[in-house]
Design a protein around this motif. Sequence first.
Motif, PDB file in Angstrom:
ATOM      1  N   ALA A   6       7.044  12.293 -18.298  1.00 36.08           N
ATOM      2  CA  ALA A   6       8.486  12.412 -18.061  1.00 36.08           C
ATOM      3  C   ALA A   6       8.861  11.790 -16.725  1.00 36.08           C
ATOM      4  CB  ALA A   6       8.905  13.880 -18.107  1.00 36.08           C
ATOM      5  N   ALA A   7       8.022  12.007 -15.706  1.00 37.28           N
ATOM      6  CA  ALA A   7       8.291  11.412 -14.391  1.00 37.28           C
ATOM      7  C   ALA A   7       8.215   9.896 -14.461  1.00 37.28           C
ATOM      8  CB  ALA A   7       7.291  11.946 -13.362  1.00 37.28           C
ATOM      9  N   ALA A   8       7.277   9.376 -15.253  1.00 40.02           N
ATOM     10  CA  ALA A   8       7.148   7.923 -15.404  1.00 40.02           C
ATOM     11  C   ALA A   8       8.391   7.322 -16.047  1.00 40.02           C
ATOM     12  CB  ALA A   8       5.905   7.596 -16.229  1.00 40.02           C
ATOM     13  N   VAL A   9       8.940   8.031 -17.045  1.00 38.25           N
ATOM     14  CA  VAL A   9      10.154   7.545 -17.708  1.00 38.25           C
ATOM     15  C   VAL A   9      11.312   7.492 -16.712  1.00 38.25           C
ATOM     16  CG1 VAL A   9      11.892   8.116 -19.446  1.00 38.25           C
ATOM     17  CG2 VAL A   9       9.472   8.293 -20.004  1.00 38.25           C
ATOM     18  N   LYS A  10      11.414   8.516 -15.862  1.00 38.60           N
ATOM     19  CA  LYS A  10      12.502   8.552 -14.888  1.00 38.60           C
ATOM     20  C   LYS A  10      12.359   7.457 -13.834  1.00 38.60           C
ATOM     21  CE  LYS A  10      12.776  13.551 -15.485  1.00 38.60           C
ATOM     22  NZ  LYS A  10      12.423  14.857 -14.887  1.00 38.60           N
ATOM     23  N   LYS A  11      11.129   7.137 -13.460  1.00 41.78           N
ATOM     24  CA  LYS A  11      10.912   6.116 -12.434  1.00 41.78           C
ATOM     25  C   LYS A  11      11.260   4.726 -12.931  1.00 41.78           C
ATOM     26  CE  LYS A  11       7.279   8.446  -9.804  1.00 41.78           C
ATOM     27  NZ  LYS A  11       5.861   8.407  -9.380  1.00 41.78           N
ATOM     28  N   GLY A  12      11.058   4.481 -14.227  1.00 43.44           N
ATOM     29  CA  GLY A  12      11.350   3.152 -14.760  1.00 43.44           C
ATOM     30  C   GLY A  12      10.433   2.106 -14.152  1.00 43.44           C
ATOM     31  N   THR A  13      11.001   0.961 -13.801  1.00 49.60           N
ATOM     32  CA  THR A  13      10.193  -0.141 -13.275  1.00 49.60           C
ATOM     33  C   THR A  13       9.608   0.166 -11.906  1.00 49.60           C
ATOM     34  OG1 THR A  13      12.217  -1.168 -12.396  1.00 49.60           O
ATOM     35  CG2 THR A  13      11.452  -1.895 -14.562  1.00 49.60           C
ATOM     36  N   SER A  14      10.122   1.156 -11.188  1.00 47.78           N
ATOM     37  CA  SER A  14       9.551   1.500  -9.878  1.00 47.78           C
ATOM     38  C   SER A  14       8.150   2.067 -10.014  1.00 47.78           C
ATOM     39  CB  SER A  14      10.447   2.507  -9.150  1.00 47.78           C
ATOM     40  OG  SER A  14      10.521   3.730  -9.859  1.00 47.78           O
ATOM     41  N   ALA A  15       7.760   2.493 -11.236  1.00 42.21           N
ATOM     42  CA  ALA A  15       6.402   3.004 -11.464  1.00 42.21           C
ATOM     43  C   ALA A  15       5.369   1.895 -11.356  1.00 42.21           C
ATOM     44  CB  ALA A  15       6.312   3.670 -12.832  1.00 42.21           C
TER      45      ALA A  15
END
Length: 629
Positions: free
Chosen positions: A14-23
């Motif tokens: 879920a955190a990865a989805v929220k970060k988007g390309t910043s991940a």
Amino acid sequence: MPILFDEDVKDAMAAAVKKGTSALGSIFKDCPEDDFEFRPSFRIQRVEFGDGLLRHSIAAGEDISSQEVTVPNPAWGTLPDDVFQALCPGKKLTKTMKTRRFKTSIEFVISKLSGVVGLHIEKTDYQHIVGKKHVKRKRKHVDAFGFGGFFGEDDEQSDEKPEWNIPGLDNISSRVTLCTTALEIDNVAANEESNMLEITFKNPPRVYAQTSKIKDGEITYAEVSPGSGDAEVRPASSSDGPTAASLGRELLGLSASTSKMKIYFLGAWDDTDMFGEDGEGKTCLDELNTYLAELKTLDQANVKKRQARADLQKRRHEQAGRSSKDLPTDSFAKKAIEEFGLDVSDDTGYFDALSLEEEWKTWYEFRKEAETQTAHGSRDEEGEEEEEEDDFEEEDEAEYYESERFHDKFQRQLRSSFQKGLVRAGLSPHKAEAASMGLFLESVDIVTDGGPDPRTCTAEVRIFSAVGSPKMVRIQHEHHARARMSFCEEHAYIKAQIYEIDPTSGTFQVADDLCGNRGEFAIFDMDCHHRTGQYTNTLAAASDGQKLIAAIFGQKPAGQALLDNRSAFRVLMLAAGACAHPFTEMHYMDFSPLAYVDVKYAVKAKTKKDHKTKAENDQTKNMTKQDEE
């Protein structure tokens, strides 16, 4: 890799989805996903880039255009003959081997916890080890109670076979990753006859190239940008060898103008391995489809949360500008301020005018429940003669640490340490006492195993805001130390999370801006290397400590802070039990958390003992004595 439970995996995704390309920028340092379950990889025969007409392809295997070289055989001295024969039927294990100078391996990798997919290309230049020989890896002699052997065995005493090593073997490969976030995939089409997947992306993937390798083997990467050099396609067998920089520029030239790649996997579509698992291409398609479906579900939930938060923000702004004096007498905010002595004054306190009544209701009821449980535990002890740990027989020590009596006493220790730490930091005794009454021990677990000192101490505390803001800080503290037959294992950490009320669910949740940034921090971390015995200590950034203090004592104007950085860390550690028995019985080889803060912020102690754990132990005993009096 630590054990991850389903809830942890879901939170990470879920955190990865929220970060988007910043991940993408943090994948190589924040998510070392070694387990196939979280980082499935699939071997590729070749990959083709292009939209429509074929533009370029990269094939795996030896580069037949490069010269043949004779190099040391990495399998020599490491693999038994029978194992080698099983892996390479019909071939003889020799000390050297002939190979082409350049070799390429390609994998398609799904980094599930990071929300990232991409090609991992590794090109090897065997010329870098030509002429080098195998050498024995010398074993270091370790003295008493050693980490290499219980009695510090030397090479002659040990029956362990020496390991073989080839100088330069770790530095012959250049690695590049062409990756993007999984949700950037627009379509996946399969061609079973060719064992191929055609993947179309919404935007061109980005390129990350290996920059260096540090001593412990961790590889660092940096993004390749158009300004970093010529982005034209360069042949892999150029005279200067396939360096990471040249590979990065090669892929950058490809990715900038394409949003489609065709991936041809090794073997056939219907192949099965020795365990009956499907072939590379079919398994990759199944993994990719399942993973994308999970991410899209999380993304849809995130969109709903953003909309709900936007609606709440409108309601919050409607009450902007009000003060605590404007609160109705029957409001939960008013009740909380009066019953728990929250400081809402303009001079020393804080009042969040944007907090909603339902947020205060949840906060008030949660704190009230904690107060009731603490009062109930104290009443159970009234009229009974207090039994100290020394009064228990050794076999009853575990029972004592599990008793309500110890739980209540330990909470009083934490409150006392927290209060005195705040006073030393400059707060008034009245405000420090009110803040300490908002500290509640959530759990404490002491494992002794009958030894003279505890093996593991773990405590979790909740600290409710001491001002007019419905927030809470949760701190976890653990210290583990255990001597095994051939080494000692030891680690310690103090972690903290900022909790706030989620009005949509009416529950406490970790503060989340829905952009991948959560209010959780590793305040202190200590780890002992099980082989070398070397201790590594780390401390959170000063800004993290100040965020935690602001959650308890309110947000101050820019440029102002209630506590200095050293004091902020110390009071948080004191609240977690860094100066409370039996944590003080644990053995820190270098620094206790409190002493490490002092050293980190270059505090000049009055005596050398100020930096020793013994000083903290003496302080604890004095504070405990004062509490009892």
